[in-house]
Design a protein around this motif. Structure first.
Motif, mmCIF file in Angstrom:
data_model
loop_
_atom_site.group_PDB
_atom_site.id
_atom_site.type_symbol
_atom_site.label_atom_id
_atom_site.label_comp_id
_atom_site.label_asym_id
_atom_site.label_seq_id
_atom_site.Cartn_x
_atom_site.Cartn_y
_atom_site.Cartn_z
ATOM 1 N N ILE A 1 0.851 -1.207 0.000
ATOM 2 C CA ILE A 1 0.000 0.000 0.000
ATOM 3 C C ILE A 1 0.880 1.249 0.000
ATOM 4 C CG2 ILE A 1 -1.640 1.328 1.409
ATOM 5 C CD1 ILE A 1 -2.718 -1.491 2.364
ATOM 6 N N LEU A 2 1.931 1.213 0.821
ATOM 7 C CA LEU A 2 2.831 2.374 0.906
ATOM 8 C C LEU A 2 3.583 2.574 -0.407
ATOM 9 C CD1 LEU A 2 4.248 1.781 4.515
ATOM 10 C CD2 LEU A 2 2.559 3.489 3.824
ATOM 11 N N LEU A 3 3.993 1.468 -1.012
ATOM 12 C CA LEU A 3 4.695 1.569 -2.301
ATOM 13 C C LEU A 3 3.763 2.126 -3.376
ATOM 14 C CD1 LEU A 3 6.756 -1.747 -2.259
ATOM 15 C CD2 LEU A 3 7.715 0.541 -2.473
ATOM 16 N N ASP A 4 2.515 1.676 -3.356
ATOM 17 C CA ASP A 4 1.524 2.188 -4.322
ATOM 18 C C ASP A 4 1.364 3.699 -4.165
ATOM 19 O OD1 ASP A 4 1.022 -0.174 -5.535
ATOM 20 O OD2 ASP A 4 -0.861 -0.600 -4.471
ATOM 21 N N ALA A 5 1.312 4.135 -2.895
ATOM 22 C CA ALA A 5 1.112 5.560 -2.623
ATOM 23 C C ALA A 5 2.283 6.406 -3.120
ATOM 24 C CB ALA A 5 0.906 5.776 -1.137
ATOM 25 N N THR A 6 3.479 5.827 -3.097
ATOM 26 C CA THR A 6 4.645 6.599 -3.555
ATOM 27 C C THR A 6 4.915 6.366 -5.041
ATOM 28 O OG1 THR A 6 6.044 4.814 -2.756
ATOM 29 C CG2 THR A 6 5.862 6.726 -1.331
ATOM 30 N N GLY A 7 4.153 5.463 -5.634
ATOM 31 C CA GLY A 7 4.315 5.216 -7.065
ATOM 32 C C GLY A 7 5.520 4.350 -7.410
ATOM 33 N N VAL A 8 6.051 3.643 -6.417
ATOM 34 C CA VAL A 8 7.202 2.764 -6.666
ATOM 35 C C VAL A 8 6.696 1.330 -6.767
ATOM 36 C CG1 VAL A 8 9.427 1.925 -5.764
ATOM 37 C CG2 VAL A 8 8.708 4.281 -5.349
ATOM 38 N N SER A 9 7.140 0.605 -7.794
ATOM 39 C CA SER A 9 6.712 -0.795 -7.890
ATOM 40 C C SER A 9 7.689 -1.680 -7.124
ATOM 41 C CB SER A 9 6.633 -1.224 -9.353
ATOM 42 O OG SER A 9 7.846 -0.939 -9.999
#
Lengths: 151, 137
Positions: free
Chosen positions: A142-150
């Protein structure tokens, strides 16, 4: 009687409210810095005792609940990770103490699940560890999605 | 209706009654006078019924506002405390992609991930605690 009770309650509320939030935050920084310095010297025991003393200290009521949770969860994460190789059961207990403060989709809660997974793995509880790591990965995603990092 | 002082015997009876019923809503003098009136046959059935109703009703009630104040003050204090404690915390710094990647590795059980996570957390923690110090200064 009621008047007396009201007076005592009002005084207690006033005393709690006057607890010093800045000193508590400063104590958190100091405890973490002491732990860092001790770890640089290879002294895990001193690192543990610095963080443990802070974790047990009273939190002034002037500290907002989310701040209290984040600071303490981070301390419990560190305590759990430090304790994993020494006493994995205590490490699980530290992680659980942190998690009982409330679970949120943030770095602090995810770290506690990582720490709990590590401790359970150390205890030979592979399925428990896998479940804990899965919880961490769910938040992490979820945190990665929020920062746009895969991932 | 009651115009004579109670006799010594009546007083003794009243005191005994007061001792036996410490929570009675009337004091010993009133009881003594009442006993005197009963003995003298000055109380009608209606008077006795009225006295009995008064005794059953218990002590005079406190004014309603006193209870309202007694309830309102702690409730207001509790509400204020709940609002104060429930206020949003300082916004935590956004975790860096490096921190999140290290966390992913650590959650996958990689030892190097744990080391990287601790390193990244040291930086993140510094920023987080600094933001808290600014907030609570």
């Amino acid at each position: 009687m009621i008047r007396r009770l009201l007076t005592v309650a009002a005084l207690a509320a006033l005393c709690c409210a006057c607890g010093r939030a800045p000193s508590w935050v400063e104590a958190a920084r100091t405890a973490n810095e002491r732990a860092d310095a001790a770890l640089l010297r290879g002294d895990a025991v001193s690192a543990l005792s610095a963080l443990d003393a802070f974790a047990d200290a009273a939190v002034p009521n002037t500290v907002a609940r989310p701040d209290r949770r984040r600071v303490l969860q981070d301390v419990f994460y560190r305590l759990s990770e430090l304790e994993t190789l020494v006493d994995a059961r205590r490490a699980v207990a530290y992680a659980d103490r942190g998690l009982t403060l409330g679970e949120h989709e943030d770095v602090f809660t995810a770290n506690l699940w990582v720490a709990k997974g590590d401790a359970l793995e150390q205890l030979g509880d592979d399925s428990g560890a896998a479940r804990a790591f899965a919880r961490a990965l769910r938040i992490n995603e979820i945190l990665l999605d929020a920062t746009g990092v895969s991932p | 209706m009651i115009d004579e002082d109670p006799t010594a015997e009546e007083r003794r009876e009243a005191e005994a009654l007061a001792r036996a019923t410490p929570d009675a809503p009337v004091d010993a003098q009133e009881v003594a006078a009442l006993l005197g009136a009963v003995k003298a046959g000055e109380l009608t059935a209606a008077d006795r019924a009225a006295v009995w109703r008064r005794v059953q009703a218990g002590p005079a009630r406190r004014p309603r506002w006193a209870w309202r104040v007694a309830l309102a003050v702690p409730l207001a204090a509790a509400l204020a405390m709940a609002v104060w404690l429930g206020r949003p915390g300082a916004s935590a710094p956004t975790p860096s992609p490096a921190l999140l990647t290290a966390q992913t590795d650590a959650a996958r059980g990689h030892a190097e991930g744990r080391v990287a996570l601790e390193r990244q957390m040291r930086v993140f923690r510094k920023g987080f605690l600094a933001s808290l110090e600014t907030r609570y200064r």
